[in-house]
Design a protein around this motif. Sequence first.
Motif, PDB file in Angstrom:
ATOM      1  N   UNK A 186      -3.519   2.030 -10.281  1.00  0.00           N
ATOM      2  CA  UNK A 186      -4.631   1.103 -10.092  1.00  0.00           C
ATOM      3  C   UNK A 186      -4.150  -0.150  -9.367  1.00  0.00           C
ATOM      4  N   UNK A 187      -2.958  -0.608  -9.690  1.00  0.00           N
ATOM      5  CA  UNK A 187      -2.497  -1.825  -9.012  1.00  0.00           C
ATOM      6  C   UNK A 187      -2.208  -1.504  -7.553  1.00  0.00           C
ATOM      7  N   UNK A 188      -1.734  -0.299  -7.313  1.00  0.00           N
ATOM      8  CA  UNK A 188      -1.489   0.136  -5.942  1.00  0.00           C
ATOM      9  C   UNK A 188      -2.814   0.214  -5.181  1.00  0.00           C
ATOM     10  N   UNK A 189      -3.810   0.771  -5.839  1.00  0.00           N
ATOM     11  CA  UNK A 189      -5.107   0.911  -5.177  1.00  0.00           C
ATOM     12  C   UNK A 189      -5.767  -0.444  -4.960  1.00  0.00           C
ATOM     13  N   UNK A 190      -5.484  -1.383  -5.861  1.00  0.00           N
ATOM     14  CA  UNK A 190      -6.171  -2.665  -5.778  1.00  0.00           C
ATOM     15  C   UNK A 190      -5.546  -3.579  -4.732  1.00  0.00           C
ATOM     16  N   UNK A 191      -4.272  -3.344  -4.396  1.00  0.00           N
ATOM     17  CA  UNK A 191      -3.630  -4.217  -3.416  1.00  0.00           C
ATOM     18  C   UNK A 191      -4.378  -4.122  -2.100  1.00  0.00           C
ATOM     19  N   UNK A 192      -4.925  -5.251  -1.672  1.00  0.00           N
ATOM     20  CA  UNK A 192      -5.794  -5.241  -0.494  1.00  0.00           C
ATOM     21  C   UNK A 192      -5.013  -4.890   0.756  1.00  0.00           C
TER      22      UNK A 192
END
Lengths: 226, 446
Positions: B293-299
């Motif tokens: 999720x943090x990977x996906x959230x990184x803009x």
Amino acid sequence: MRILIVEDETALREELQRSFEGLGYVVDTAADGTEGTYLARENPLDIAVIDLGLPGISGIDLIREARAHGREYPILILTARGRWQDKVEGLEAGADDYLVKPFHSEELLARVRALVRRAGGWSQSVLNCGPITLATAAQRVELHDTPVELTGYEYRVLEYLMVHAGDVVSKAQLTEHLYPDDADRDSNVIEVFIRRLRTKLDPDSTLRPIETLRGRGYRLTLPRQA
Amino acid sequence: MNSLKIRLLLAGLLLLAVFVGLTGLALERAVYERSLSAEEDRLQGLVYGVLGAMDVGPGGVVVNPEELPEPRLQTPDSGLYAVLVDDKGTERWRSPSFLEDVPAGLTAGLPEVGDWQFAYLRTPRPLMSLLFTVRWAGEATSTGASEYAILVLHDAERFESRQGGFQQTLWLWLVVSAGLLMAVQLAVLRWGLGPLREVVRQVKEIETGEREAIAGDYPSELRSVVDGLNGLIAHEARQRSRYRNALDDLAHSLKTPLAALRVYLDAARLDGESRQRADEQISRMDGIVRYQLSKAAAAGARALRKPVAVAPVVAKLSAALQKVHRDKPIAFEVPDDDSCVRAEQEDLMELLGNLLENAARHCSSRVAVLVEAGSEATSIIVDDDGPGFPEQTQALLQRGVRADARTAGQGLGLAMVAEIAAAYGGTVSLTRSPPGGARVVVSFPA
């Protein structure tokens, strides 16, 4: 100790309630922000554990509301998202610590204990007043390095007095923080516990650890040792 | 060629050149024809004049000089000449002004009687000539010749110099007016392309984050483009926040059951090994959820991004961490300049949050954050005075290592930092800080 748990996930809330009650805490619970805000404002709490992702009033607003009403007990926030934005916002709103889901019960309990004693001015997990030593994690009491056997209620009364060592603690305060609202509150019971504690901690009446202030309450008089 | 202005200018220039050239040629041609026919008319008049002065004399036709219409015919070398020849080509008379030979071939073949033959000779010198044949009837035939040709000649030097002067004036004015037209065209282009330039300027400002939408009133041709761009920008922003919210919801709904499960497990009083095994699975799931999720959230790197100042984010995080670590006083050194990095505020907060939390946990009392802005990269440096990193530091950063292969708490924070940095084309390196603790350097391309 009286704890408020505000968590919308029923399973988690009930499980937390059970574990805290198992440790002798008085547990208030709320499943949404509105009820949580009411309890946080009105109940005599020692600590609150608040989930940030609540339906109704958000966890952040709940904390702000409680602080705005002069509630100074420590607050621990639970966050599922675990984003720093949320943690910082929660801490800025007045929370004291955060825990990211999923957490271990032990971790939560340790944080809660730490926050409670820190609020009482203690920085270690072992409270030391004169010859009395109280290990909060193990719930063990020693007098002159000898273990003292205490019942659950006796321990809770002593823990409360020691966390607030040097402060006057009223009988009502003890009742509120150690008994659930629906319990039969007989203030004489407190007197019984105090008497038993005095017998167990000061068998030969030389230490006089707990002072009675007529009409005001009790005070643990032994000096705190860091 | 890839500029509207240059295209329009080139097209305008070409058009102008063709137009001015053709106009010049046409004007030149028309004026030349007209001058030539005026010359012919004049010579015709002269021929009639000479005809009127002709009479029959002894031995044939003669020209009576007193009756000549033009006094210049009498003056030698005046530039106006007349010659009379018979049908054999023999010269019978010439005006006193004519002192040279008749240009060769001019009288070789006479035109039919009553016909005019006009010529413009350029050699040996410029001359206009008109030849007219008449038949002399009556008594004149006794002399043997009945047909005579009158040749009149006019010096064309003045004609030529006048033509030259006219051409010069014509082309001068044409060039001047072309220059003027060019200048006007440039001005028109400037004025016409003005709104386009404004849009370009504002789009650049949006790229550097100084602006959030294109503002102003634009011509109808541009308005739809501007509206489209604004719509796109707004849509992108909405999409991002929707995306983040969706990820948040996902995190919430995945993690809350995990939290419940873990608390159940803690309360279930299983024997040590079963509990540990079950807990490992929960940790794995948690790790996957957090990492992915943090990977996906990184803009990540994106065209329309505002630079974010590092210092305020560090200040916020250190205040929060000081509160959490109240039992362990930590001195945070916040950068004292207003250096910025081109990253999303949320991403910078995640990145610094993870780094500062690690530093706060491992330091003995000091954590320092520095920003070094270079020409190629801006680096955020986080130092602590703790024990430093263990031996295999780079393994902590390994991106792409499946999160479920890690145990919880083992460098997941650093892996997420590496992931966020990578989303911006940046790098993370782990070294030793001056006091001997850990140093993390995160470099963002400038």
